[in-house]
Design a protein around this motif. Structure first.
Motif, mmCIF file in Angstrom:
data_model
loop_
_atom_site.group_PDB
_atom_site.id
_atom_site.type_symbol
_atom_site.label_atom_id
_atom_site.label_comp_id
_atom_site.label_asym_id
_atom_site.label_seq_id
_atom_site.Cartn_x
_atom_site.Cartn_y
_atom_site.Cartn_z
ATOM 1 N N ASN A 176 -1.360 -8.013 2.184
ATOM 2 C CA ASN A 176 -2.363 -8.380 3.431
ATOM 3 C C ASN A 176 -1.840 -9.663 3.870
ATOM 4 O OD1 ASN A 176 -3.633 -5.949 2.901
ATOM 5 N ND2 ASN A 176 -5.450 -6.963 1.634
ATOM 6 N N GLU A 177 -1.456 -10.582 3.461
ATOM 7 C CA GLU A 177 -1.305 -11.935 4.001
ATOM 8 C C GLU A 177 -0.063 -11.757 4.718
ATOM 9 O OE1 GLU A 177 -2.316 -15.500 5.236
ATOM 10 O OE2 GLU A 177 -3.604 -14.368 3.531
ATOM 11 N N ILE A 178 1.159 -11.002 4.365
ATOM 12 C CA ILE A 178 2.425 -10.931 4.944
ATOM 13 C C ILE A 178 2.184 -10.276 6.191
ATOM 14 C CG2 ILE A 178 4.697 -9.663 4.584
ATOM 15 C CD1 ILE A 178 4.333 -10.552 1.642
ATOM 16 N N ASP A 179 1.489 -9.127 6.313
ATOM 17 C CA ASP A 179 1.297 -8.355 7.349
ATOM 18 C C ASP A 179 -0.007 -7.934 7.626
ATOM 19 O OD1 ASP A 179 1.513 -6.233 9.490
ATOM 20 O OD2 ASP A 179 3.446 -5.731 8.581
ATOM 21 N N LYS A 180 -0.438 -8.722 8.693
ATOM 22 C CA LYS A 180 -2.102 -8.419 9.063
ATOM 23 C C LYS A 180 -2.420 -7.096 9.459
ATOM 24 C CE LYS A 180 -2.596 -12.935 8.227
ATOM 25 N NZ LYS A 180 -3.467 -13.392 7.127
ATOM 26 N N ASN A 181 -1.631 -6.237 9.435
ATOM 27 C CA ASN A 181 -1.898 -4.984 10.166
ATOM 28 C C ASN A 181 -2.341 -4.144 8.628
ATOM 29 O OD1 ASN A 181 -1.347 -5.021 12.669
ATOM 30 N ND2 ASN A 181 0.791 -4.448 12.252
ATOM 31 N N PHE A 182 -2.038 -4.518 7.309
ATOM 32 C CA PHE A 182 -2.441 -3.956 6.421
ATOM 33 C C PHE A 182 -3.889 -4.305 5.972
ATOM 34 C CE2 PHE A 182 2.301 -4.288 4.298
ATOM 35 C CZ PHE A 182 2.553 -3.398 5.395
ATOM 36 N N LYS A 183 -4.575 -3.347 5.346
ATOM 37 C CA LYS A 183 -6.017 -3.639 5.060
ATOM 38 C C LYS A 183 -6.170 -2.985 3.592
ATOM 39 C CE LYS A 183 -7.126 -5.252 9.036
ATOM 40 N NZ LYS A 183 -7.261 -6.628 9.342
ATOM 41 N N LEU A 184 -5.206 -3.496 2.728
ATOM 42 C CA LEU A 184 -5.109 -2.737 1.366
ATOM 43 C C LEU A 184 -6.365 -3.441 0.754
ATOM 44 C CD1 LEU A 184 -1.338 -3.208 0.519
ATOM 45 C CD2 LEU A 184 -2.407 -1.399 1.374
ATOM 46 N N GLN A 185 -6.822 -2.504 -0.209
ATOM 47 C CA GLN A 185 -7.879 -3.082 -0.991
ATOM 48 C C GLN A 185 -7.688 -3.729 -2.155
ATOM 49 O OE1 GLN A 185 -9.931 0.397 -2.920
ATOM 50 N NE2 GLN A 185 -11.518 -0.645 -3.792
ATOM 51 N N THR A 186 -8.444 -4.784 -2.282
ATOM 52 C CA THR A 186 -8.011 -5.631 -3.349
ATOM 53 C C THR A 186 -9.161 -5.772 -4.534
ATOM 54 O OG1 THR A 186 -8.951 -7.707 -2.157
ATOM 55 C CG2 THR A 186 -6.626 -7.191 -1.875
ATOM 56 N N GLY A 187 -8.884 -6.433 -5.676
ATOM 57 C CA GLY A 187 -9.984 -6.250 -6.711
ATOM 58 C C GLY A 187 -10.015 -7.784 -7.352
ATOM 59 N N GLU A 188 -11.137 -7.839 -7.886
ATOM 60 C CA GLU A 188 -11.584 -9.176 -8.430
ATOM 61 C C GLU A 188 -10.869 -8.972 -9.893
ATOM 62 O OE1 GLU A 188 -12.260 -12.144 -7.108
ATOM 63 O OE2 GLU A 188 -12.422 -10.940 -5.275
ATOM 64 N N VAL A 189 -10.531 -10.002 -10.614
ATOM 65 C CA VAL A 189 -10.169 -10.033 -12.007
ATOM 66 C C VAL A 189 -11.512 -10.051 -12.777
ATOM 67 C CG1 VAL A 189 -8.871 -11.307 -13.910
ATOM 68 C CG2 VAL A 189 -7.835 -11.050 -11.451
ATOM 69 N N SER A 190 -11.649 -9.361 -13.642
ATOM 70 C CA SER A 190 -12.753 -9.105 -14.688
ATOM 71 C C SER A 190 -12.823 -10.776 -15.391
ATOM 72 C CB SER A 190 -12.628 -7.971 -15.648
ATOM 73 O OG SER A 190 -13.814 -7.946 -16.739
ATOM 74 N N ASP A 191 -14.006 -11.227 -15.503
ATOM 75 C CA ASP A 191 -13.907 -12.595 -16.262
ATOM 76 C C ASP A 191 -14.159 -12.295 -17.900
ATOM 77 O OD1 ASP A 191 -14.243 -14.291 -14.045
ATOM 78 O OD2 ASP A 191 -16.498 -13.850 -13.745
#
Length: 293
Positions: A176-191
């Motif tokens: 997503n940072e490399i290509d602003k056209n991407f809107k890939l879903q991201t997930g948090e890391v479980s604590d």
């Protein structure tokens, strides 16, 4: 017939990118009989069955240049292996498994270390030293500080690249940072378990503004070495190549043999002891049939 490339596959449907558009395709039943499964990255010939709705049938699959099992993808020429400095803590044994499988397919390998801004235990320099000594390019990155994002773009430009690595290391966030056209879903890391939640559900080739294509792939935490024998594992630790003058020649597996040039190089610090220990661990697992991490 039209020629194209599969850029996504979901539930038995394959999306083929051609010069005249994207087609949703099924595969001919003959492939199932031949036990051939179309893969993302496959170059194919397809027939059109419904031009208005862009639907077709895959008739032929061209010979693959490369084929990865996990992630299941074909015709990649470079692997960007992505691990985090922290959250989750880098598992170097797992990293070495990724490297072995990419080396087996003769892919160019670049190691990406994400979350560099969280490096409060000085792990970055230690990991860089280990893998640069082994002959690999290592790029630390940070989405937060924008560290080396341009360097990653340079690695992607003009190539078909697989982004591989365990869950939670930030593969989708980096894309997503490399290509602003991407809107890939991201997930948090479980604590609780410090592992990432799976956010990428299927392999997909994504076109880049900087040129080339990248495969964002599902994260996973186990890799099998079923197709690698104990006598060929050494071929995929490239730092061993320089030291091929063992007493037993090509029969030496660099374990208990006397006058082993590889073991002597480890003692001199010319080969990383951590990498050598990882090699021995994988060798023993293959020998004992315990091939799943």
């Amino acid at each position: 017939m039209l020629n194209g490339q599969i850029i996504k596959g979901i539930g038995g449907f394959y999306y083929v990118d051609t010069q005249v558009g994207l087609y949703e395709c099924r595969a001919r039943g003959i492939f199932r009989k031949q036990k051939v499964t179309p893969l993302v990255g496959d170059r194919v010939a397809m027939s059109v069955v419904d031009e208005e709705n862009k639907k077709g049938v895959i008739e032929e699959i061209n010979k693959r240049d490369t084929e990865l099992v996990r992630p299941p993808i074909a015709n990649v020429d470079k692997a960007l292996i992505v691990f985090a400095i922290k959250n989750p803590k880098p598992n170097l044994s797992l990293l070495d498994r990724f490297i072995v499988l990419a080396e087996k397919e003769e892919l160019e390998i670049v190691i990406i270390l994400t979350k560099a801004d969280l490096d409060d235990e000085n792990m970055l320099d230690e990991i860089k030293l280990t893998y640069e000594l082994s002959g690999y390019k290592v790029i630390p990155v940070s989405n937060k500080t924008k560290l080396n994002i341009d360097k990653v773009k340079d690695e992607l430009a003009g190539n078909v690249v697989v982004f591989a690595g365990p869950s939670g290391v930030g593969k989708s966030s980096l894309l997503n940072e490399i290509d602003k056209n991407f809107k890939l879903q991201t997930g948090e890391v479980s604590d609780k378990i410090k592992r990432g939640k799976h956010t990428t559900r299927h392999a997909e080739l994504l076109k880049l503004e900087c040129g080339g294509m990248v495969a964002d792939t599902p994260g996973f935490s186990s890799l099998t070495l079923d197709d690698i024998s104990e006598t060929e594992l050494k071929e995929f630790f490239i730092e061993f190549d320089e030291f091929d003058d063992c007493r037993f020649g090509s029969r030496c597996i660099h374990e208990k043999e006397p006058s082993c040039a590889v073991k002597e190089a480890v003692e001199r610090g010319e080969i990383s002891k951590k990498r050598y220990d990882s090699y021995i661990q994988l060798l023993n697992e293959i020998r004992q049939g315990k091939r799943r991490y």
